[in-house]
Design a protein around this motif. Sequence first.
Motif, PDB file in Angstrom:
ATOM      1  N   MET A  48       0.937  -1.200  -0.157  1.00 14.09           N
ATOM      2  CA  MET A  48      -0.105  -0.120  -0.012  1.00 14.09           C
ATOM      3  C   MET A  48       0.928   1.222  -0.074  1.00 14.09           C
ATOM      4  SD  MET A  48      -2.780   0.874   2.818  1.00 14.09           S
ATOM      5  CE  MET A  48      -3.424   2.738   2.822  1.00 14.09           C
ATOM      6  N   TYR A  49       1.817   1.175   0.740  1.00 11.80           N
ATOM      7  CA  TYR A  49       2.884   2.520   0.817  1.00 11.80           C
ATOM      8  C   TYR A  49       3.906   2.353  -0.018  1.00 11.80           C
ATOM      9  CZ  TYR A  49      -0.135   3.533   4.942  1.00 11.80           C
ATOM     10  OH  TYR A  49      -1.204   3.633   5.829  1.00 11.80           O
ATOM     11  N   MET A  50       4.087   1.377  -0.649  1.00 11.73           N
ATOM     12  CA  MET A  50       5.160   1.381  -1.561  1.00 11.73           C
ATOM     13  C   MET A  50       5.287   2.541  -2.862  1.00 11.73           C
ATOM     14  SD  MET A  50       7.162  -0.739  -0.451  1.00 11.73           S
ATOM     15  CE  MET A  50       8.469  -0.553  -1.831  1.00 11.73           C
ATOM     16  N   SER A  51       3.990   3.020  -3.055  1.00  9.15           N
ATOM     17  CA  SER A  51       3.811   3.986  -4.191  1.00  9.15           C
ATOM     18  C   SER A  51       4.442   5.402  -3.376  1.00  9.15           C
ATOM     19  CB  SER A  51       2.465   4.281  -4.612  1.00  9.15           C
ATOM     20  OG  SER A  51       1.771   4.351  -3.454  1.00  9.15           O
ATOM     21  N   THR A  52       4.059   5.524  -2.048  1.00 13.63           N
ATOM     22  CA  THR A  52       4.565   6.672  -1.279  1.00 13.63           C
ATOM     23  C   THR A  52       6.040   6.694  -1.387  1.00 13.63           C
ATOM     24  OG1 THR A  52       2.652   6.651   0.021  1.00 13.63           O
ATOM     25  CG2 THR A  52       4.716   8.099   0.786  1.00 13.63           C
ATOM     26  N   GLU A  60       8.126   5.309  -3.557  1.00 11.26           N
ATOM     27  CA  GLU A  60       8.629   5.586  -4.782  1.00 11.26           C
ATOM     28  C   GLU A  60       8.486   7.048  -5.030  1.00 11.26           C
ATOM     29  OE1 GLU A  60       7.336   4.699  -9.404  1.00 11.26           O
ATOM     30  OE2 GLU A  60       6.650   3.300  -8.002  1.00 11.26           O
ATOM     31  N   ARG A  61       7.460   7.704  -4.663  1.00 10.55           N
ATOM     32  CA  ARG A  61       7.447   9.106  -4.574  1.00 10.55           C
ATOM     33  C   ARG A  61       8.415   9.887  -4.046  1.00 10.55           C
ATOM     34  NH1 ARG A  61       2.155  10.718  -2.745  1.00 10.55           N
ATOM     35  NH2 ARG A  61       2.558  12.839  -3.180  1.00 10.55           N
ATOM     36  N   THR A 106      11.817   9.489  -5.943  1.00 15.08           N
ATOM     37  CA  THR A 106      11.903  10.385  -7.035  1.00 15.08           C
ATOM     38  C   THR A 106      12.049  11.839  -6.728  1.00 15.08           C
ATOM     39  OG1 THR A 106      10.598   8.506  -8.253  1.00 15.08           O
ATOM     40  CG2 THR A 106      10.709  10.890  -9.315  1.00 15.08           C
ATOM     41  N   ARG A 151      16.321   4.294  -0.058  1.00 11.46           N
ATOM     42  CA  ARG A 151      15.295   3.281  -0.058  1.00 11.46           C
ATOM     43  C   ARG A 151      15.257   2.327   0.960  1.00 11.46           C
ATOM     44  NH1 ARG A 151      14.358  -1.864  -1.646  1.00 11.46           N
ATOM     45  NH2 ARG A 151      12.579  -2.207  -3.005  1.00 11.46           N
ATOM     46  N   GLU A 159       2.240   9.955   7.032  1.00  8.17           N
ATOM     47  CA  GLU A 159       1.051   9.496   5.958  1.00  8.17           C
ATOM     48  C   GLU A 159       0.596   8.230   6.767  1.00  8.17           C
ATOM     49  OE1 GLU A 159       1.223   7.991   1.466  1.00  8.17           O
ATOM     50  OE2 GLU A 159       1.237  10.172   1.690  1.00  8.17           O
ATOM     51  N   ASN A 217       3.202  17.734  -4.651  1.00  7.76           N
ATOM     52  CA  ASN A 217       2.705  18.097  -6.055  1.00  7.76           C
ATOM     53  C   ASN A 217       2.536  19.503  -6.043  1.00  7.76           C
ATOM     54  OD1 ASN A 217       2.011  16.952  -8.392  1.00  7.76           O
ATOM     55  ND2 ASN A 217      -0.055  16.837  -8.039  1.00  7.76           N
TER      56      ASN A 217
END
Length: 315
Positions: A1-5, A7-8, A11, A56, A115, A311
Amino acid sequence: MYMSTIERLLTSSVAALILEVVATPKPGNVHRYHSYEDMGLEHFIVSSSASIWCFRKLLIATLNSGLRRETYVPGIGETILCCVRNSKKWHRGGNVNLGTSTILSILLPSILLTEIIHNKVIMEDLSFTAKSVVKNTTVDDAVKYYEAIRTASPRYLGRVNNAPIPDVYDENFEHKIRSNKVTLYDVLKYASSEDIVSRTCVNGLKEIIEGYNYLKTFFRRYGDINNAIVLTYLKLLSKYDDFIVLRKHGRKVSSYVKNRASEIVKLIEEDFDRGFSALKRFDNELFIRKINPGSIADITAVSITLALFMNEVKV
């Protein structure tokens, strides 16, 4: 669930470090047209890319803590050391990432924890979480941080005598840190009276959030990421003494830099073209005099990280 966070965050951090160094002109700093003997654009870009694996690993450890609703993050000191070592592996320049690595090692886990715990990132919650994260740092973190400083070997550091923390150049620093149970928080707290990087790490990222707000404002006003970054840097420079400038050039020069930056900020608000011309002259002046406000550049870079993650700015 938090892997996208995660990744963001990765980046955003690497992109921010690169965007900060290429932003032009930032008075006295490395940018597209100015390089110093041991610091060039390419050194910062390669160093930024080399840091991603260190962050990471830290964020995976943070995720495990967050799922347990803990604000102890293992490996903060190790992450700073990892970033500095990886940087050294990839270029022949000097210290280009000690300050940013230190702040990002507090900011990135604090964002992720905020988060997880609050379901969204609000600045007040982020600041509170960051204070908790740094207060929960350990003796091991302090030892690794000292190793990172010794590896980076910044020229501007002075010696520490009769202080509650050992001198970084003391060969017995590890024994003294461990025997006196000195944590990374203790080290940063002691340094925070002069060093803005240490100060923002212990005060809940106040200057980072301030830079983030400046960046949002300037980006909305001018619609240009380069100008927004340059003006954020200039605004921060007009408000705070830069530790590197203080150490290398003294308080009189530091005050001059602040006051001149403040004058140019006002001039840009009145007449953008005239103000930007004055900014370019100021940049050339500081570069010729080798006055490099690197600590303010660090604050700016990490502020960009937060703005990208939230963002609020676009390239």
